[in-house]
Design a protein around this motif. Structure first.
Motif, mmCIF file in Angstrom:
data_model
loop_
_atom_site.group_PDB
_atom_site.id
_atom_site.type_symbol
_atom_site.label_atom_id
_atom_site.label_comp_id
_atom_site.label_asym_id
_atom_site.label_seq_id
_atom_site.Cartn_x
_atom_site.Cartn_y
_atom_site.Cartn_z
ATOM 1 N N SER A 110 0.820 -1.207 0.000
ATOM 2 C CA SER A 110 0.000 0.000 0.000
ATOM 3 C C SER A 110 0.854 1.257 0.000
ATOM 4 N N ALA A 111 0.510 2.200 -0.872
ATOM 5 C CA ALA A 111 1.189 3.503 -0.889
ATOM 6 C C ALA A 111 0.643 4.350 0.255
ATOM 7 N N VAL A 112 1.525 5.011 0.967
ATOM 8 C CA VAL A 112 1.103 5.833 2.115
ATOM 9 C C VAL A 112 1.887 7.135 2.175
ATOM 10 N N GLY A 113 1.325 8.090 2.920
ATOM 11 C CA GLY A 113 2.061 9.304 3.242
ATOM 12 C C GLY A 113 2.776 9.118 4.569
ATOM 13 N N SER A 114 3.844 9.885 4.784
ATOM 14 C CA SER A 114 4.609 9.774 6.032
ATOM 15 C C SER A 114 4.154 10.829 7.037
ATOM 16 N N GLN B 77 -10.263 12.762 -0.736
ATOM 17 C CA GLN B 77 -9.415 13.940 -0.575
ATOM 18 C C GLN B 77 -8.284 13.609 0.391
ATOM 19 N N PHE B 78 -7.145 14.249 0.233
ATOM 20 C CA PHE B 78 -6.085 14.114 1.230
ATOM 21 C C PHE B 78 -6.501 14.893 2.478
ATOM 22 N N SER B 79 -5.713 14.774 3.561
ATOM 23 C CA SER B 79 -6.050 15.401 4.850
ATOM 24 C C SER B 79 -5.850 16.915 4.820
ATOM 25 N N VAL C 212 2.223 6.467 9.473
ATOM 26 C CA VAL C 212 1.913 6.657 8.052
ATOM 27 C C VAL C 212 0.405 6.785 7.878
ATOM 28 N N ILE C 213 0.010 7.353 6.736
ATOM 29 C CA ILE C 213 -1.423 7.563 6.465
ATOM 30 C C ILE C 213 -1.776 7.047 5.081
ATOM 31 N N GLY C 214 -2.887 6.321 5.026
ATOM 32 C CA GLY C 214 -3.359 5.798 3.746
ATOM 33 C C GLY C 214 -4.873 5.657 3.789
ATOM 34 N N MET C 215 -5.449 5.087 2.746
ATOM 35 C CA MET C 215 -6.916 5.065 2.646
ATOM 36 C C MET C 215 -7.511 3.664 2.535
ATOM 37 N N VAL D 99 6.226 4.451 1.506
ATOM 38 C CA VAL D 99 6.043 5.898 1.712
ATOM 39 C C VAL D 99 6.272 6.637 0.399
ATOM 40 N N THR D 100 5.277 7.430 0.021
ATOM 41 C CA THR D 100 5.403 8.178 -1.239
ATOM 42 C C THR D 100 5.550 9.680 -1.022
ATOM 43 N N ASP D 101 5.240 10.186 0.182
ATOM 44 C CA ASP D 101 5.195 11.648 0.379
ATOM 45 C C ASP D 101 5.159 11.959 1.876
ATOM 46 N N TYR D 102 5.287 13.249 2.191
ATOM 47 C CA TYR D 102 5.211 13.697 3.590
ATOM 48 C C TYR D 102 3.827 14.276 3.919
ATOM 49 N N ASP D 103 2.784 13.786 3.285
ATOM 50 C CA ASP D 103 1.439 14.327 3.485
ATOM 51 C C ASP D 103 1.512 15.855 3.410
ATOM 52 N N CYS D 104 0.903 16.591 4.349
ATOM 53 C CA CYS D 104 0.919 18.055 4.193
ATOM 54 C C CYS D 104 1.465 18.788 5.413
HETATM 55 N N1 ADE Z 1 -1.474 7.590 -0.082
HETATM 56 C C1 ADE Z 1 -0.263 8.056 -0.440
HETATM 57 N N2 ADE Z 1 0.014 9.228 0.173
HETATM 58 C C2 ADE Z 1 -1.061 9.521 0.960
HETATM 59 C C3 ADE Z 1 -1.383 10.570 1.847
HETATM 60 N N3 ADE Z 1 -0.547 11.587 2.054
HETATM 61 N N4 ADE Z 1 -2.586 10.523 2.478
HETATM 62 C C4 ADE Z 1 -3.427 9.488 2.271
HETATM 63 N N5 ADE Z 1 -3.180 8.476 1.439
HETATM 64 C C5 ADE Z 1 -2.006 8.469 0.789
#
Ligand code: ADE
Length: 278
Positions: A93-97, A171-173, A188-191, A213-218
């Motif tokens: 699963s792809a997630v944000g950090s 939507q993202f957070s 980490v955060i995902g959906m 982990v694909t990103d640092y969320d926001c």
């Molecule tokens: N999947 C990948 N990056 C994410 C994020 N920042 N928030 C929720 N789901 C994600």
């Protein structure tokens, strides 16, 4: 007890998230259509063999990624895996950090969940048959250990343990939410991992997740807020790592073994509270 002495010839299920749409090196490949009492899974399932180990792959969002996290029929996906005899599921699963030290490109073998989803039916039970399985440890520790060791052997940047916060999306957070989840200690955060993990537990299938982990969320002041473009860029850069990990983990999980010491395959023992019919 006798049950704990039983031998199991595992069938490995892979549920691929964004960026993972097949398995490298799979022989005897066949895309099969499976229907379940809960409806249709996200796509056909790809069955095959890797080093003599039977496996089944399912793209969580369908090939072509047409199904949003809230629309995924998690019940049908898990039921289809069960129908094909799957004993062990690895979810990718792809997630944000949510932590500085978990930079994009890191693989996290998560061991806990905070479920913030609101629109999803979370159980196979209800309407006449009530069961309460334990989710104290929502992921199978045995598979998690194998994932971690294989990722290390491959030289990947991998972390053992972490809390996966599941949000509804799509939507993202907001920044306030992202900081709230950080204050809760989530990693980490995902959906997508709930209700997937919970339904696998109810189906008595061992289930573990490796989160990429694909990103640092926001929340991160030195990085742009997450966007699909950024997610896809990191996913593409890491796709070959994810594929190598999956192709290495399947043979490691495929040996005939005793039933899982973590107990996932007996989750329904003592869980059903509805009185038997007289
Ligand atoms: N999947 C990948 N990056 C994410 C994020 N920042 N928030 C929720 N789901 C994600």
């Amino acid at each position: 007890n006798d049950a704990s002495l039983m031998s199991v010839k595992p069938v490995i299920g892979i549920i691929g998230g964004s960026g993972l749409y097949d398995i490298s090196g799979l022989t005897d490949q066949q895309w099969v259509t499976v229907e379940t009492p809960w409806g249709s899974p996200s796509d056909q399932l790809l069955t095959g063999n890797l080093n003599g180990v039977s496996c089944v792959f399912l793209p969580r969002h369908g090939r072509g990624h047409g199904i949003s996290p809230s629309e995924v029929n998690y019940h049908a996906n898990i039921a289809a895996m069960k129908k094909l005899g799957v004993t062990d599921i690895v979810s990718v699963s792809a997630v944000g950090s949510l932590k500085e030290e978990l930079a994009p490109g890191t693989f996290v073998v998560v061991d806990q969940v905070i479920d913030r989803t609101r629109l999803r039916n979370k159980s196979f039970f209800g309407t006449g048959l009530v069961a309460h399985v334990s989710l104290a440890d929502p992921f199978c520790q045995r598979i998690g250990q194998v994932l971690f060791e294989n990722a290390k052997t491959l030289g990947l940047s991998v972390v053992q343990g972490g809390t996966y916060l599941v949000m509804e999306g799509p939507q993202f957070s907001t920044r306030a939410e992202s900081n709230l989840y950080r204050s809760w200690g989530a990693s980490v955060i995902g959906m997508t991992n709930m209700p997937e993990a919970a339904l696998a537990r109810e189906a008595e299938i061992c289930y573990a997740t490796v989160a990429m982990v694909t990103d640092y969320d926001c929340w991160h002041e030195d990085h742009d807020a997450v966007s699909v473009e950024a997610v896809i860029k990191t996913l593409t850069a890491n796709a070959s790592n994810a594929r190598s990990l999956v192709s290495k983990v399947i043979p490691s999980l495929g040996h005939t073994r005793k039933e899982c010491y973590a107990g996932c395959c007996h989750a329904l023992n003592h869980a059903i509270i509805t009185a038997p019919h007289k």
